[in-house]
Design a protein around this motif. Structure first.
Motif, PDB file in Angstrom:
ATOM      1  N   UNK A 162       0.848  -1.207   0.000  1.00 56.34           N
ATOM      2  CA  UNK A 162       0.000   0.000   0.000  1.00 56.34           C
ATOM      3  C   UNK A 162       0.879   1.251   0.000  1.00 56.34           C
ATOM      4  N   UNK A 163       1.943   1.228   0.827  1.00 51.45           N
ATOM      5  CA  UNK A 163       2.849   2.383   0.883  1.00 51.45           C
ATOM      6  C   UNK A 163       3.478   2.607  -0.493  1.00 51.45           C
ATOM      7  N   UNK A 164       3.860   1.528  -1.166  1.00 47.16           N
ATOM      8  CA  UNK A 164       4.443   1.669  -2.508  1.00 47.16           C
ATOM      9  C   UNK A 164       3.452   2.286  -3.481  1.00 47.16           C
ATOM     10  N   UNK A 165       2.202   1.832  -3.394  1.00 46.97           N
ATOM     11  CA  UNK A 165       1.170   2.395  -4.280  1.00 46.97           C
ATOM     12  C   UNK A 165       1.041   3.901  -4.052  1.00 46.97           C
ATOM     13  N   UNK A 166       1.043   4.295  -2.770  1.00 49.92           N
ATOM     14  CA  UNK A 166       0.907   5.718  -2.421  1.00 49.92           C
ATOM     15  C   UNK A 166       2.092   6.505  -2.987  1.00 49.92           C
ATOM     16  N   UNK A 167       3.291   5.959  -2.764  1.00 51.72           N
ATOM     17  CA  UNK A 167       4.509   6.666  -3.196  1.00 51.72           C
ATOM     18  C   UNK A 167       4.576   6.733  -4.728  1.00 51.72           C
ATOM     19  N   UNK A 214       1.627  12.556  -1.058  1.00 52.08           N
ATOM     20  CA  UNK A 214       2.194  12.787   0.281  1.00 52.08           C
ATOM     21  C   UNK A 214       1.057  13.205   1.202  1.00 52.08           C
ATOM     22  N   UNK A 215       1.268  13.038   2.499  1.00 53.21           N
ATOM     23  CA  UNK A 215       0.152  13.297   3.410  1.00 53.21           C
ATOM     24  C   UNK A 215      -0.044  14.800   3.603  1.00 53.21           C
ATOM     25  N   UNK A 216      -1.307  15.198   3.730  1.00 51.59           N
ATOM     26  CA  UNK A 216      -1.638  16.617   3.950  1.00 51.59           C
ATOM     27  C   UNK A 216      -1.079  17.075   5.282  1.00 51.59           C
ATOM     28  N   UNK A 245       9.897   4.445   3.398  1.00 50.86           N
ATOM     29  CA  UNK A 245       8.539   4.695   2.892  1.00 50.86           C
ATOM     30  C   UNK A 245       7.844   5.786   3.715  1.00 50.86           C
ATOM     31  N   UNK A 246       7.988   5.675   5.045  1.00 55.86           N
ATOM     32  CA  UNK A 246       7.351   6.682   5.917  1.00 55.86           C
ATOM     33  C   UNK A 246       7.890   8.075   5.611  1.00 55.86           C
ATOM     34  N   UNK A 247       9.208   8.168   5.419  1.00 53.81           N
ATOM     35  CA  UNK A 247       9.820   9.478   5.124  1.00 53.81           C
ATOM     36  C   UNK A 247       9.244  10.062   3.843  1.00 53.81           C
ATOM     37  N   UNK A 248       9.077   9.199   2.829  1.00 52.63           N
ATOM     38  CA  UNK A 248       8.558   9.695   1.544  1.00 52.63           C
ATOM     39  C   UNK A 248       7.112  10.175   1.673  1.00 52.63           C
ATOM     40  N   UNK A 249       6.348   9.552   2.537  1.00 54.73           N
ATOM     41  CA  UNK A 249       4.918   9.900   2.613  1.00 54.73           C
ATOM     42  C   UNK A 249       4.652  11.096   3.535  1.00 54.73           C
ATOM     43  N   UNK A 250       5.468  11.262   4.612  1.00 50.51           N
ATOM     44  CA  UNK A 250       5.174  12.448   5.443  1.00 50.51           C
ATOM     45  C   UNK A 250       5.671  12.418   6.880  1.00 50.51           C
TER      46      UNK A 250
END
Ligand code: F3S
Length: 429
Positions: free
Chosen positions: A66-71, A76-78, A117-122
């Motif tokens: 799921x994280x890969x799909x998001x990235x 990125x998170x609001x 992954x966490x760093x890339x998302x927010x």
């Protein structure tokens, strides 16, 4: 797609794919989640997030996917977020070779990958790995009335009760999805009517109750109810200072893990109790009196899960939830003083104190840090539960003064004073 929740045009557009298929799936999950709990609409988040899923356990393949799909979709998170503590710290919490192999190759094999992954998302920053994200050094401090997307039970109960923020006890990934969309479904503790107390707890003890046992007794009794606690201000005061907040942090975590408390009020102390007084208590609220006997019984009823009850403890964890700077100073002073009284130089049990990376950095600048290390104790930012919760580490006789760690592992609970006596060599278990 038919939903019973009232959606804005923008939300409908997202669900219809206007911002891509991944955003549509994320919002659909949030809407479904809200509908299960009867939410009528989504409401905007007004503060940073906090995620419960901090561990790169190899088996959590759907999470990494799921994280890969998001990235890959460039999302990125609001609202940026902090995360629960890391599960490993080979430098300060040494493992034998077998343990290390299990941690690095089997259990937490995806840790590095997941953190990227966490760093890339927010992720707020690399130090934002702590369950006590609301400590001043980490700074994820909500204001009164803020709407949050958090999941960690000890952090949710603190934010709701001590800051008067509004947050449900969400689950992992739902917390992230809320941060990405910038909204959460409105139900449960977001609504005024569910913030009213349905229990009155009267404290009638002869001295200040041990925070961890008081929280446990409350949690076991009220389960997911909202308690209004009377008589505690007599012991802990009417000001939310560092000491009081540390007490409430530990009491709340125990109530959330031994029961499922997401919000409590304390007469003359917490913001909603101060603002509304007795008006925040439901007319049909039940009463539970806590005296010395109730606390004693609560403690006596904890099962001992060690293979050999009389074993010498091999390890002791202090700091679940993570310790505040004030608590680190106080533990250090007590350990040093008691070692001296007992005529010892070093602690007799391997002891790990845990705190957030930013509190750790601040503490390392103080004289007390050198004193603590001299006792033989180690300072780490791991989650003791994630370290303990595996077949090999879990077999050791582990001591703790955390009721949450006791509840979710085979660690044995002792009060702060008993722990001090045992680890400074005054008495055997
Ligand atoms: Fe925190 Fe881990 Fe304890 S997340 S509350 S240190 S179980």
């Amino acid at each position: 797609m038919e939903f019973s929740m009232k959606l804005t045009q923008e939300e409908k557009d997202i669900l219809n794919g206007k911002q891509g298929p991944v955003m549509a799936k994320i919002l659909k999950t949030l809407v479904w989640y809200g509908e299960i709990y009867g939410a009528k609409k989504l409401v905007p988040i007004t503060h940073e997030g906090h995620l419960v899923t901090s561990m790169g356990i190899g088996l959590m393949k759907p999470v990494f996917r799921t994280m890969d799909e998001i990235i890959n979709e460039g999302i990125t998170s609001k609202w940026k977020f902090s995360v629960d503590p890391r599960p490993i710290d080979y430098k300060n919490v040494k493992c034998n070779l077998l343990n290390k192999l299990i941690f690095s190759k089997i259990m937490y094999s995806q840790q590095k990958h997941y953190e990227q992954q966490l760093e890339k998302v927010g992720l707020i920053n690399k130090d934002a790995f702590t369950c006590a994200c609301y400590l001043p050094q980490t700074g994820n401090i909500p204001k009164y009335g803020d709407i949050l997307s958090w999941a960690e039970s000890s952090a949710v109960v603190f934010a709701n009760s001590v800051y008067g923020a509004r947050c449900n006890r969400n689950s992992g990934m739902i917390d992230l999805f809320g941060c990405i969309i910038g909204k959460v479904p409105e139900f449960g503790l977001l609504l005024d009517e569910n913030r009213k107390a349905n229990w009155v707890i009267e404290i009638k003890t002869s001295k200040i109750p041990e925070a961890q046992i008081l929280g446990s007794a409350i949690g076991i009794k009220v389960q997911d109810g909202v308690p209004f606690i009377k008589g505690l201000d007599k012991f802990i005061g009417e000001k939310l200072d560092e000491n009081t907040m540390a007490y409430l942090k530990d009491m709340g975590a125990a109530s959330a893990s031994n029961g499922a408390v997401g919000l409590y009020h304390i007469e003359n102390l917490t913001p909603e109790a101060k603002k509304y007084g007795n008006k925040i208590i439901n007319k049909d609220a039940k009463t539970f009196i806590i005296d010395d006997k109730v606390l004693e019984e609560t403690y006596k009823n904890y099962p001992i899960l060690w293979k050999n009850e009389n074993a010498k403890p091999k390890l002791c964890f202090i700091g679940c939830p993570h310790l505040s700077l004030e608590q680190l100073n106080s533990w250090t002073e007590k350990l040093v003083e008691n070692l001296k009284t007992n005529g010892k130089n070093k602690l007799s049990v391997r002891t790990i104190l845990t705190t957030s990376p930013s509190v750790k950095k601040a503490f390392e600048q103080t004289e007390n840090y050198k004193k603590l290390i001299k006792t033989g104790a180690k300072l780490s930012s791991i989650c003791p539960l994630m370290y303990t919760n595996n077949p090999i580490a879990g077999k050791q006789p582990i001591l703790t003064c955390s009721n949450k760690l006791r509840t979710y592992s085979s660690a044995r609970y002792k009060t702060d004073a008993e722990i001090i006596d045992i680890i400074t060599g005054k008495e055997n278990i």
